[in-house]
Motif scaffolding. Sequence first.
Motif, PDB file in Angstrom:
ATOM      1  N   ILE A 272      -6.111  -5.311  -8.794  1.00  0.00           N
ATOM      2  CA  ILE A 272      -4.990  -5.137  -9.509  1.00  0.00           C
ATOM      3  C   ILE A 272      -5.496  -4.631 -10.440  1.00  0.00           C
ATOM      4  N   ASP A 273      -6.592  -4.926 -10.916  1.00  0.00           N
ATOM      5  CA  ASP A 273      -7.257  -4.093 -12.399  1.00  0.00           C
ATOM      6  C   ASP A 273      -7.304  -3.237 -11.981  1.00  0.00           C
ATOM      7  N   SER A 274      -7.810  -2.454 -10.920  1.00  0.00           N
ATOM      8  CA  SER A 274      -8.375  -1.017 -10.424  1.00  0.00           C
ATOM      9  C   SER A 274      -7.370  -0.248 -10.094  1.00  0.00           C
ATOM     10  N   SER A 275      -6.096  -0.710 -10.924  1.00  0.00           N
ATOM     11  CA  SER A 275      -4.722   0.321  -9.580  1.00  0.00           C
ATOM     12  C   SER A 275      -4.058   0.493 -10.225  1.00  0.00           C
ATOM     13  N   ALA A 276      -2.880   1.917  -9.646  1.00  0.00           N
ATOM     14  CA  ALA A 276      -1.813   2.061 -10.355  1.00  0.00           C
ATOM     15  C   ALA A 276      -0.069   1.251  -9.797  1.00  0.00           C
ATOM     16  N   LEU A 277       0.145   1.124 -10.389  1.00  0.00           N
ATOM     17  CA  LEU A 277       1.042   0.216  -9.933  1.00  0.00           C
ATOM     18  C   LEU A 277       2.420   0.528 -10.254  1.00  0.00           C
ATOM     19  N   VAL A 278       3.251   0.947  -9.305  1.00  0.00           N
ATOM     20  CA  VAL A 278       4.531   1.515  -9.160  1.00  0.00           C
ATOM     21  C   VAL A 278       5.878   0.755  -8.757  1.00  0.00           C
ATOM     22  N   GLY A 279       6.939   1.287  -9.162  1.00  0.00           N
ATOM     23  CA  GLY A 279       8.200   0.034  -8.526  1.00  0.00           C
ATOM     24  C   GLY A 279       8.382   0.361  -7.211  1.00  0.00           C
TER      25      GLY A 279
ATOM     26  N   ALA B 204       0.625  -0.821   0.095  1.00  0.00           N
ATOM     27  CA  ALA B 204       0.034   0.085   0.075  1.00  0.00           C
ATOM     28  C   ALA B 204       0.521   1.493  -0.109  1.00  0.00           C
ATOM     29  N   THR B 205      -0.177   2.534  -0.742  1.00  0.00           N
ATOM     30  CA  THR B 205       1.080   3.845  -0.133  1.00  0.00           C
ATOM     31  C   THR B 205       0.056   4.595   0.138  1.00  0.00           C
ATOM     32  N   LYS B 206       0.771   6.311   0.207  1.00  0.00           N
ATOM     33  CA  LYS B 206      -0.544   6.570   0.390  1.00  0.00           C
ATOM     34  C   LYS B 206      -1.163   7.936  -0.479  1.00  0.00           C
ATOM     35  N   ALA B 207      -0.327   7.289  -1.896  1.00  0.00           N
ATOM     36  CA  ALA B 207      -0.722   8.462  -2.753  1.00  0.00           C
ATOM     37  C   ALA B 207      -2.218   7.973  -3.489  1.00  0.00           C
ATOM     38  N   SER B 208      -2.949   8.962  -4.060  1.00  0.00           N
ATOM     39  CA  SER B 208      -3.710   8.961  -5.122  1.00  0.00           C
ATOM     40  C   SER B 208      -3.381   9.195  -6.708  1.00  0.00           C
ATOM     41  N   VAL B 209      -4.019   8.693  -7.194  1.00  0.00           N
ATOM     42  CA  VAL B 209      -4.039   9.033  -9.261  1.00  0.00           C
ATOM     43  C   VAL B 209      -4.555  10.043  -9.642  1.00  0.00           C
ATOM     44  N   TYR B 210      -4.648  10.488 -10.716  1.00  0.00           N
ATOM     45  CA  TYR B 210      -5.399  11.189 -10.800  1.00  0.00           C
ATOM     46  C   TYR B 210      -5.332  11.611 -12.482  1.00  0.00           C
ATOM     47  N   ARG B 211      -5.963  11.833 -13.509  1.00  0.00           N
ATOM     48  CA  ARG B 211      -6.360  12.027 -14.765  1.00  0.00           C
ATOM     49  C   ARG B 211      -4.983  13.551 -14.517  1.00  0.00           C
TER      50      ARG B 211
ATOM     51  N   LEU C 174      -9.676   4.351  -7.341  1.00  0.00           N
ATOM     52  CA  LEU C 174      -8.361   3.721  -7.694  1.00  0.00           C
ATOM     53  C   LEU C 174      -7.690   4.099  -6.716  1.00  0.00           C
ATOM     54  N   THR C 175      -6.564   2.954  -6.221  1.00  0.00           N
ATOM     55  CA  THR C 175      -5.598   2.488  -5.811  1.00  0.00           C
ATOM     56  C   THR C 175      -3.603   2.217  -6.168  1.00  0.00           C
ATOM     57  N   VAL C 176      -2.259   3.067  -5.026  1.00  0.00           N
ATOM     58  CA  VAL C 176      -1.804   3.270  -6.219  1.00  0.00           C
ATOM     59  C   VAL C 176      -0.916   2.224  -5.102  1.00  0.00           C
ATOM     60  N   LEU C 177      -0.619   0.950  -5.747  1.00  0.00           N
ATOM     61  CA  LEU C 177       0.615   0.328  -5.520  1.00  0.00           C
ATOM     62  C   LEU C 177       1.699  -0.152  -5.871  1.00  0.00           C
ATOM     63  N   SER C 178       2.567  -0.293  -4.723  1.00  0.00           N
ATOM     64  CA  SER C 178       3.885  -0.443  -5.469  1.00  0.00           C
ATOM     65  C   SER C 178       3.864  -2.330  -5.558  1.00  0.00           C
ATOM     66  N   ALA C 179       4.425  -2.550  -6.712  1.00  0.00           N
ATOM     67  CA  ALA C 179       4.869  -3.782  -7.452  1.00  0.00           C
ATOM     68  C   ALA C 179       5.968  -4.205  -7.645  1.00  0.00           C
ATOM     69  N   GLN C 180       6.053  -5.107  -6.951  1.00  0.00           N
ATOM     70  CA  GLN C 180       7.121  -6.122  -7.431  1.00  0.00           C
ATOM     71  C   GLN C 180       7.512  -7.054  -8.853  1.00  0.00           C
ATOM     72  N   LEU C 181       8.822  -7.621  -9.671  1.00  0.00           N
ATOM     73  CA  LEU C 181       8.836  -7.054 -10.732  1.00  0.00           C
ATOM     74  C   LEU C 181       8.306  -8.593 -10.926  1.00  0.00           C
TER      75      LEU C 181
ATOM     76  N   HIS D 290       8.709   7.883  -2.508  1.00  0.00           N
ATOM     77  CA  HIS D 290       8.299   9.168  -2.794  1.00  0.00           C
ATOM     78  C   HIS D 290       6.967   8.691  -2.762  1.00  0.00           C
ATOM     79  N   LEU D 291       6.797   7.979  -2.549  1.00  0.00           N
ATOM     80  CA  LEU D 291       4.758   7.454  -2.367  1.00  0.00           C
ATOM     81  C   LEU D 291       4.469   7.378  -0.682  1.00  0.00           C
ATOM     82  N   GLY D 292       5.156   7.337  -0.089  1.00  0.00           N
ATOM     83  CA  GLY D 292       4.674   7.041   1.322  1.00  0.00           C
ATOM     84  C   GLY D 292       4.501   5.981   1.814  1.00  0.00           C
ATOM     85  N   ALA D 293       4.837   4.296   0.976  1.00  0.00           N
ATOM     86  CA  ALA D 293       5.575   3.180   1.430  1.00  0.00           C
ATOM     87  C   ALA D 293       6.161   2.544   2.014  1.00  0.00           C
ATOM     88  N   ASP D 294       5.911   2.225   3.378  1.00  0.00           N
ATOM     89  CA  ASP D 294       6.681   1.380   4.478  1.00  0.00           C
ATOM     90  C   ASP D 294       7.515  -0.243   3.657  1.00  0.00           C
TER      91      ASP D 294
END
Length: 407
Positions: A210-217, A112-119, A131-138, A224-228
Motif C-alpha cells: 500500500i505504501d508504494s501504490s497508487a490507489l484508485v476506487g 490488481a490493475t493493468k495500469a502504471s503511474v507516472y509523474r 510503483l503499482t496501481v491498485l483498486s481499493a475498497q472504501l 478504465h484501468l483493466g481491473a477484473d
Amino acid sequence: MNARTCGALPRPVRLRPSDLLRLGLLGPRTRRLRSALSALGIALGIAAVVAVTGISASNQAHLLDRLDRLGSNLITVAPGKDASQRPVPLPPEAPAMLGNIAPVQKVTATGATKASVYRNDLVPDGQTNSLTVLSAQLDLLDALRATVRDGRWLDTASQNLPVVVLGDAAARRLGVTAPGERVWLTGKGLIGDWYQVSGILEPDELAPEIDSSALVGGPQANAHLGADGTPATVYVRVHPDRVADVQAVAAPTANPAHPTMVAVSRPSELLKARAETQDTLTGLVLALAGVALLVGGVGIANTMVVGVMERRGEVGLRRALGARQGQIAAQFLIEAVLLGALGGIAGAAIGAAAVYGCAAAHGWPATVPAVWAAAGPATAVAVGALAGLYPALRAARMAPTEALRAT
C-alpha cells in the motif's frame, strides 16, 4: 429448697448484633489515632493492590492496542502459485466468504490493475519506480488502521472519478508533495489519462504494498484501468485471541476449489509478544498484591495485640461481670474486621484515584479492574479477620483475676 424460694439462676446474657457492633466500635472510638493508623496500613495495602492492578491493566490495554495496531491480529490472504509457478487468482467472492468466519472483525481487499503511474505523460513506459496501481475498497483504511497525512481518502463519489490516493513512498518517488497535483496513469491496451491526487497516506509498515501504490476506487479501476474484480490481497482483521484459528481455515474458505494455492500470512511475532505481555503483567500484579495484603494484615495484627495488652483491665472487669469468652473474642474480632473494612474502602478509593490520575497523565485508557475494585474491601475484611483472630483468642483466654491484677 427450690427455685421459687431461692430465685431462679440468672440466664447467660446474649448480646445482640447491635450490641456487639457497639462494643467493636469502642476501641476505634477511644483510640482514634492508633485505629486510624492501623486502618491506614490496610488502606495503603489495598490502594497498592488496586493501583498496581489498575495501572498495569491500563498500561496493558494501551500496549495491547498498540500491538494490535501494528498488526498482531491482521492476516493477509493472497493468490498462491500452481506447480508451474503461475499465480492462481482468488475468486471474487473471497472477501465475502472470509467475512463470514465468526472471529473475523473486518475484511477488505485491493485489486490488481493493468495500469502504471507516472509523474507525467513524458516519462517512458516501463520506468515505474516499482510503483503499482491498485483498486481499493472504501473501508481499506479502517481495516489497516491507516491514516491520511494530507488531503482525504476516497469516498462514494470520488471512487467513480479519475482520482487517486498515493502511499507515502509512492508520493516521494513521484515527487508529489501535496494533494491537488496530477499524475499520469496508463498501461498496455489502456488509454492514458490524468488523475488528480486527493490524498497522501502516512507510512504503513503493515502493508508495504500500500505504501508504494497508487490507489484508485474500484468502479473506476474496473471501468478504465483493466481491473477484473478479483482481489489481489485480502486483509482480514481478526479477534486477537482467535488469530491462529482463523489462519487455519482462511485458505479453504477463500478458495475452496484450490485451498493449497492460497498464500496466507503467518501470525506475526507481535502476537506472541502480546500473549507474553499479558502473562508477565498478570504474574507481577499477583505478586505485588500478595505482598501488599501481607503488610496490611501484619499492621492490623500488631495493633490488635497491643490493644489487648493495654486493655487487660477492661477485659478482666467484663469477665468478672459475667461476659463469656466468646463475647470477649467477638468484641476484638469485630474491631479488627471494622479496621479492615474501613481500610479496604478507603484503599479502593485511593487506588482508583491513582489509576485515573496516572492514566490521564500518560494518555492511557483508564482501566480499574472491577474484580479488585469490588473484592478489595472484601479482601481487607478477610485479612482483618485473620489478623485479629489471634489477639481476640488471647483476650478471651485471659483469666479475670490475672487481668484485674495486671491493671
